[in-house]
Design an enzyme around this catalytic site. Sequence first.
Site, PDB file in Angstrom:
ATOM      1  N   GLU A   1       0.842  -1.210   0.000  1.00 41.35           N
ATOM      2  CA  GLU A   1       0.000   0.000   0.000  1.00 41.35           C
ATOM      3  C   GLU A   1       0.871   1.251   0.000  1.00 41.35           C
ATOM      4  O   GLU A   1       0.570   2.229  -0.679  1.00 41.35           O
ATOM      5  CB  GLU A   1      -0.921   0.004   1.232  1.00 41.35           C
ATOM      6  CG  GLU A   1      -2.010  -1.052   1.195  1.00 41.35           C
ATOM      7  CD  GLU A   1      -3.044  -0.777   0.120  1.00 41.35           C
ATOM      8  OE1 GLU A   1      -2.681  -0.882  -1.080  1.00 41.35           O
ATOM      9  OE2 GLU A   1      -4.200  -0.483   0.445  1.00 41.35           O
TER      10      GLU A   1
ATOM     11  N   THR B   1      -5.867   7.216  -5.097  1.00 36.25           N
ATOM     12  CA  THR B   1      -5.942   7.336  -3.634  1.00 36.25           C
ATOM     13  C   THR B   1      -5.163   8.556  -3.154  1.00 36.25           C
ATOM     14  O   THR B   1      -5.622   9.300  -2.285  1.00 36.25           O
ATOM     15  CB  THR B   1      -5.399   6.057  -2.978  1.00 36.25           C
ATOM     16  OG1 THR B   1      -6.235   4.974  -3.376  1.00 36.25           O
ATOM     17  CG2 THR B   1      -5.409   6.150  -1.469  1.00 36.25           C
TER      18      THR B   1
END
Length: 310
Positions: free
Chosen positions: A129, A182
């Site tokens: 991530e 994101t």
Amino acid sequence: MNFIKIFAPATVANVSCGFDSMGFAVENVGDEMTFRKTSQKGIEITEISGTKGLSLDPTQNVAGVVALAMLEKHPADFGIEITMHKGFSPGSGLGSSAASASGAAYGVNQLLGAPFSNLELTKFAMLGEKAACGTAIADNVAAAVFGGFVLIRSYQPLDIVKLPVPDQLRLVAIHPQIEVKTKDARDVLPTEVSLKKAVTQWANVGGLVSGLYSNNYDLISNSLTDVIVEPARKHLIPHFDLVKSAAIKAGALGAGISGSGPTIFAICKGDVVAQKVANAIDATYSNTNIDFNVFTSKINTEGVKTLIAS
Ligand code: HSE
């Protein structure tokens, strides 16, 4: 074990009130990945299908980053060849990088003889991530690794609480075919919040957790409110307010942005309501000029899992 094929689920992070601290796994959308032991040491990604634009270079691919970190911590006298079939697109808000990262953590762990716990696998997957969006967020990866609903009770040290899933909970999701990165969706967030909003938010997290434990669908519904992140992000998602109100009018317990968007999720009680909500959302978006797909799913309580091993 020399070979394993796995399923890594899509995930819905935040679940309205629990920014960066809650998530759940989706049953019927996700990636398939294979891992094969090779005599040549190191990690090789030989195939990526189902999407375009992801790198085969392990240092530039979230699955490769996770696998390399695991082999560094737990050296092996073999290498691993990875293939990935993406079942949904990056930038959808359904945890695409998290599926690849947690799938890699799980698959590599199995070939290594399972030395790592689910908590350690989550930590490895968080490295993916970080590589994908610059922040080591745990909500999607923990949901993918543990399955069901999860609460990230603490990041330092990492503490994950697996929460119960009431039987009749269903997900309805609409993925408008636009990409929201994101990082961009995090850049629009406030850096400070008022005490009044913070009180509302943490009370709703408590209510949602309590509702999951007590099968109290009304309490779940009342708690699916986000006064901090959703107001700052919803302008990134065309027709968000229309979809949300259509979903709630059709009987959804609540609706919000899935992770960092653009997918919008609704949570419903039972299949009949879920289908009505799916139809209402579909009708709302059919009036726009944006392509989209709508799906319904049960909540996946198992998380990443083995499909074939030999
Ligand atoms: N909790 C994260 C966010 C999930 O909303 O930014 C994104 O992957």
